[in-house]
Design an enzyme around this catalytic site. Structure first.
Site, PDB file in Angstrom:
ATOM      1  N   GLY A   1       0.715  -1.371  -0.219  1.00  0.00           N
ATOM      2  CA  GLY A   1      -0.142  -0.078  -0.015  1.00  0.00           C
ATOM      3  C   GLY A   1       0.581   1.303  -0.119  1.00  0.00           C
ATOM      4  O   GLY A   1       2.258   1.088   0.032  1.00  0.00           O
TER       5      GLY A   1
ATOM      6  N   THR B   1      -6.512  -3.201  -1.918  1.00  0.00           N
ATOM      7  CA  THR B   1      -6.229  -1.495  -2.246  1.00  0.00           C
ATOM      8  C   THR B   1      -4.816  -1.367  -2.521  1.00  0.00           C
ATOM      9  O   THR B   1      -4.525  -0.088  -2.927  1.00  0.00           O
ATOM     10  CB  THR B   1      -6.926  -0.686  -1.436  1.00  0.00           C
ATOM     11  OG1 THR B   1      -6.232  -1.070   0.104  1.00  0.00           O
ATOM     12  CG2 THR B   1      -8.208  -0.817  -1.169  1.00  0.00           C
TER      13      THR B   1
ATOM     14  N   LYS C   1     -13.153  -6.400   8.939  1.00  0.00           N
ATOM     15  CA  LYS C   1     -12.427  -7.804   8.953  1.00  0.00           C
ATOM     16  C   LYS C   1     -11.112  -7.461   9.079  1.00  0.00           C
ATOM     17  O   LYS C   1     -10.379  -8.228   9.979  1.00  0.00           O
ATOM     18  CB  LYS C   1     -12.899  -8.590   7.902  1.00  0.00           C
ATOM     19  CG  LYS C   1     -14.092  -9.604   7.783  1.00  0.00           C
ATOM     20  CD  LYS C   1     -14.567 -10.419   6.831  1.00  0.00           C
ATOM     21  CE  LYS C   1     -13.494 -11.571   6.784  1.00  0.00           C
ATOM     22  NZ  LYS C   1     -14.043 -12.399   5.678  1.00  0.00           N
TER      23      LYS C   1
ATOM     24  N   GLY D   1      -1.528 -12.410  16.893  1.00  0.00           N
ATOM     25  CA  GLY D   1      -0.965 -13.904  16.928  1.00  0.00           C
ATOM     26  C   GLY D   1       0.229 -14.099  16.582  1.00  0.00           C
ATOM     27  O   GLY D   1       1.016 -14.970  17.100  1.00  0.00           O
TER      28      GLY D   1
ATOM     29  N   LYS E   1       2.854 -12.462  18.906  1.00  0.00           N
ATOM     30  CA  LYS E   1       3.005 -13.343  19.944  1.00  0.00           C
ATOM     31  C   LYS E   1       3.871 -14.595  19.848  1.00  0.00           C
ATOM     32  O   LYS E   1       4.764 -14.880  20.621  1.00  0.00           O
ATOM     33  CB  LYS E   1       1.581 -13.806  20.760  1.00  0.00           C
ATOM     34  CG  LYS E   1       1.503 -14.343  21.834  1.00  0.00           C
ATOM     35  CD  LYS E   1       0.009 -14.679  21.954  1.00  0.00           C
ATOM     36  CE  LYS E   1      -0.254 -16.075  23.074  1.00  0.00           C
ATOM     37  NZ  LYS E   1      -0.654 -17.102  22.340  1.00  0.00           N
TER      38      LYS E   1
ATOM     39  N   TYR F   1     -14.928   1.789   9.573  1.00  0.00           N
ATOM     40  CA  TYR F   1     -13.400   2.040   9.802  1.00  0.00           C
ATOM     41  C   TYR F   1     -13.165   2.665  11.270  1.00  0.00           C
ATOM     42  O   TYR F   1     -12.230   1.767  11.704  1.00  0.00           O
ATOM     43  CB  TYR F   1     -12.898   3.095   8.769  1.00  0.00           C
ATOM     44  CG  TYR F   1     -11.417   3.555   8.437  1.00  0.00           C
ATOM     45  CD1 TYR F   1     -10.447   2.513   8.221  1.00  0.00           C
ATOM     46  CD2 TYR F   1     -10.964   4.673   8.881  1.00  0.00           C
ATOM     47  CE1 TYR F   1      -9.000   2.631   8.002  1.00  0.00           C
ATOM     48  CE2 TYR F   1      -9.547   5.059   8.918  1.00  0.00           C
ATOM     49  CZ  TYR F   1      -8.601   4.031   8.403  1.00  0.00           C
ATOM     50  OH  TYR F   1      -7.357   4.340   8.260  1.00  0.00           O
TER      51      TYR F   1
ATOM     52  N   LYS G   1     -11.055   0.291  13.807  1.00  0.00           N
ATOM     53  CA  LYS G   1      -9.478   0.861  14.191  1.00  0.00           C
ATOM     54  C   LYS G   1      -9.756   0.819  15.959  1.00  0.00           C
ATOM     55  O   LYS G   1      -8.697   0.842  16.574  1.00  0.00           O
ATOM     56  CB  LYS G   1      -9.296   2.015  13.848  1.00  0.00           C
ATOM     57  CG  LYS G   1      -8.775   1.711  12.099  1.00  0.00           C
ATOM     58  CD  LYS G   1      -7.390   0.987  12.019  1.00  0.00           C
ATOM     59  CE  LYS G   1      -6.871   1.102  10.796  1.00  0.00           C
ATOM     60  NZ  LYS G   1      -5.701   0.327  10.725  1.00  0.00           N
TER      61      LYS G   1
ATOM     62  N   TYR H   1      -3.514  -7.765  24.250  1.00  0.00           N
ATOM     63  CA  TYR H   1      -2.294  -8.649  23.896  1.00  0.00           C
ATOM     64  C   TYR H   1      -1.277  -8.220  24.735  1.00  0.00           C
ATOM     65  O   TYR H   1      -0.012  -9.114  25.123  1.00  0.00           O
ATOM     66  CB  TYR H   1      -2.159  -8.626  22.484  1.00  0.00           C
ATOM     67  CG  TYR H   1      -2.683  -9.912  21.759  1.00  0.00           C
ATOM     68  CD1 TYR H   1      -3.741  -9.925  21.665  1.00  0.00           C
ATOM     69  CD2 TYR H   1      -1.861 -10.923  21.127  1.00  0.00           C
ATOM     70  CE1 TYR H   1      -4.586 -11.098  21.054  1.00  0.00           C
ATOM     71  CE2 TYR H   1      -2.446 -12.095  20.683  1.00  0.00           C
ATOM     72  CZ  TYR H   1      -3.807 -12.127  20.752  1.00  0.00           C
ATOM     73  OH  TYR H   1      -4.370 -13.389  20.092  1.00  0.00           O
TER      74      TYR H   1
ATOM     75  N   ARG I   1      -9.896  10.611  -2.247  1.00  0.00           N
ATOM     76  CA  ARG I   1      -9.296  11.456  -1.220  1.00  0.00           C
ATOM     77  C   ARG I   1      -9.137  12.911  -1.729  1.00  0.00           C
ATOM     78  O   ARG I   1      -8.830  13.333  -2.890  1.00  0.00           O
ATOM     79  CB  ARG I   1      -8.110  11.257  -0.662  1.00  0.00           C
ATOM     80  CG  ARG I   1      -8.025  10.036   0.402  1.00  0.00           C
ATOM     81  CD  ARG I   1      -6.826   9.793   1.083  1.00  0.00           C
ATOM     82  NE  ARG I   1      -6.888   8.894   2.134  1.00  0.00           N
ATOM     83  CZ  ARG I   1      -7.397   9.203   3.368  1.00  0.00           C
ATOM     84  NH1 ARG I   1      -7.412  10.379   3.428  1.00  0.00           N
ATOM     85  NH2 ARG I   1      -7.586   8.215   4.242  1.00  0.00           N
TER      86      ARG I   1
HETATM   87  N1  UDP Z   1     -12.986  16.374  -0.112  1.00  0.00           N
HETATM   88  C1  UDP Z   1     -13.431  17.201  -1.116  1.00  0.00           C
HETATM   89  N2  UDP Z   1     -13.388  16.761  -2.140  1.00  0.00           N
HETATM   90  C2  UDP Z   1     -13.009  15.838  -2.740  1.00  0.00           C
HETATM   91  C3  UDP Z   1     -12.433  14.806  -1.682  1.00  0.00           C
HETATM   92  C4  UDP Z   1     -12.745  15.155  -0.443  1.00  0.00           C
HETATM   93  O1  UDP Z   1     -13.888  18.297  -0.674  1.00  0.00           O
HETATM   94  O2  UDP Z   1     -13.115  15.154  -3.882  1.00  0.00           O
HETATM   95  C5  UDP Z   1     -13.201  16.712   1.326  1.00  0.00           C
HETATM   96  C6  UDP Z   1     -13.709  15.637   2.198  1.00  0.00           C
HETATM   97  O3  UDP Z   1     -15.204  15.784   2.461  1.00  0.00           O
HETATM   98  C7  UDP Z   1     -13.037  16.025   3.541  1.00  0.00           C
HETATM   99  C8  UDP Z   1     -11.541  16.409   3.124  1.00  0.00           C
HETATM  100  O4  UDP Z   1     -11.656  16.846   1.908  1.00  0.00           O
HETATM  101  O5  UDP Z   1     -13.752  17.054   4.404  1.00  0.00           O
HETATM  102  C9  UDP Z   1     -10.559  15.392   3.502  1.00  0.00           C
HETATM  103  O6  UDP Z   1     -11.326  14.131   2.922  1.00  0.00           O
HETATM  104  P1  UDP Z   1     -10.128  13.101   2.347  1.00  0.00           P
HETATM  105  O7  UDP Z   1     -11.087  12.062   1.836  1.00  0.00           O
HETATM  106  O8  UDP Z   1      -8.825  13.175   1.966  1.00  0.00           O
HETATM  107  O9  UDP Z   1      -9.824  12.303   3.933  1.00  0.00           O
HETATM  108  P2  UDP Z   1     -10.538  12.330   5.391  1.00  0.00           P
HETATM  109  O10 UDP Z   1      -9.672  13.275   6.194  1.00  0.00           O
HETATM  110  O11 UDP Z   1     -11.893  12.652   5.438  1.00  0.00           O
HETATM  111  O12 UDP Z   1     -10.500  11.131   5.973  1.00  0.00           O
END
Ligand code: UDP
Length: 310
Positions: free
Chosen positions: A11, A36, A92, A103, A106, A146, A150, A160, A187
């Site tokens: 990743g 991913t 998951k 695990g 450990k 998510y 987490k 653990y 993002r």
């Molecule tokens: N965002 C946006 N336009 C996009 C993608 C994301 O305005 O095309 C906004 C999103 O709603 C959030 C911020 O940018 O407020 C950061 O989003 P990102 O998905 O990078 O990560 P997040 O911090 O939300 O996990």
């Protein structure tokens, strides 16, 4: 020579960690199911005798022959779009995957580090967020898959540590960017940069007043490595506290790409945090770490990477 297992090693962050470990003369076994992740992130390591890749889904039993000194659990979908598309896999890998990775640690007597997230703070009622804040998470919202996975993973890691005596570390990772980020992970940063480079409209969600604080990947990896080598068992925030509104961020991307793109406003996703900024005083104090790369500097490098991909 020491030996490490990196789950999610193909990743964005995992592959940079593989590089960091190998540069520090630590052998790496990279495990990834490529859901991913992408082989192109680790291609340069094939042929390196310190590197091995195993295609495997870590929600199933993990078998790695030989001694292991470190287990770095970085496998998970990690962008809002990814975990909306892959909700069950996200739950998951955060729960079953963390259990399997613990695990393994450990069994091998290895030190374990969990990639946790600022999402454990949810839509935070305080800004900046320090490690003692317990968060404001909606368990049944779309981001819950998510956030709660987490949070569970952190609880499992501490169990653990306390019950089995495994040496554990927890890093809470804030928004990070840099080369090897996927162009289409939804993002803000890859969306804005690729839209700007293509001359398309820049899609700001909501009115863009929500804030984020973006950390360049090299700084983040440096902080994670320092935490792994430290003796702190409780969570440590690693991120860049330089906070900016998403609208200003879009304007900065337009400026640095020299694009003619215009900003358009789209609906704000459900439970989108209104503010986010790490309090990094703990990392400064116990790791002597703070980010060094400014957003402009990091963005310029990242724009170059995106140009090579478009
Ligand atoms: N965002 C946006 N336009 C996009 C993608 C994301 O305005 O095309 C906004 C999103 O709603 C959030 C911020 O940018 O407020 C950061 O989003 P990102 O998905 O990078 O990560 P997040 O911090 O939300 O996990």
């Amino acid at each position: 020579m020491k030996r490490a297992v990196v789950t999610g090693g193909a990743g964005f962050l995992g592959s940079h960690l593989c590089d960091k470990l190998i540069a520090n003369n630590i052998e790496v076994v990279c495990i990834d199911n490529l859901l991913t992740g992408d082989v192109s992130n680790i291609e340069h390591l094939f042929g390196n005798e310190k590197f091995r890749f195993i295609k495997h889904d870590v929600t199933n039993f993990i078998h790695v022959p030989g001694e292991i000194d470190y287990v770095l659990h970085f496998a998970s979908p990690a962008s809002p779009i990814d975990y909306l598309k892959l909700p069950i896999q996200t739950l998951k890998v955060g729960s079953l995957g963390t259990h399997k990775a613990l695990g393994l640690a450990k069994e091998k007597g290895a030190r374990f580090i969990l990639a946790s997230t600022s999402e454990v703070y949810g839509d935070p009622a305080i800004n900046p967020q320090h490690e003692e804040y317990w968060g404001n998470v909606n368990p049944v919202g779309p981001r819950g898959v998510y956030d709660e996975a987490k949070r569970f993973a952190e609880a499992m890691t501490m169990a653990y540590n306390r019950y089995h005596g495994v040496e554990t570390r927890i890093v809470r990772i804030f928004n990070t960017y840099g080369p090897r980020m996927r162009l289409n992970d939804g993002r803000a940063l890859p969306a804005f940069v690729s839209q700007a480079l293509r001359g398309e409209d820049i899609t700001v969600f909501g009115n863009g007043s929500q804030t984020r604080s973006f950390c360049y990947v090299d700084d983040l990896i440096d902080g994670i490595y320092k935490l792994l080598m430290s003796d702190e068992i409780y969570p440590v925030n690693i991120g860049n506290p330089d906070e900016i509104s998403i609208k200003q961020f879009a304007e900065e991307v337009i400026e640095l790409t020299g694009s003619n793109s215009k900003i358009v406003y789209k609906e704000l996703p459900v439970d989108d945090p209104k503010v986010r900024r790490p309090d990094i005083s703990k990392a400064k104090r116990i790791l002597n770490w703070e980010p060094k790369v400014s957003r402009r500097e990091g963005l310029i490098k990242t724009i170059e990477y995106f140009k090579s991909k478009i």
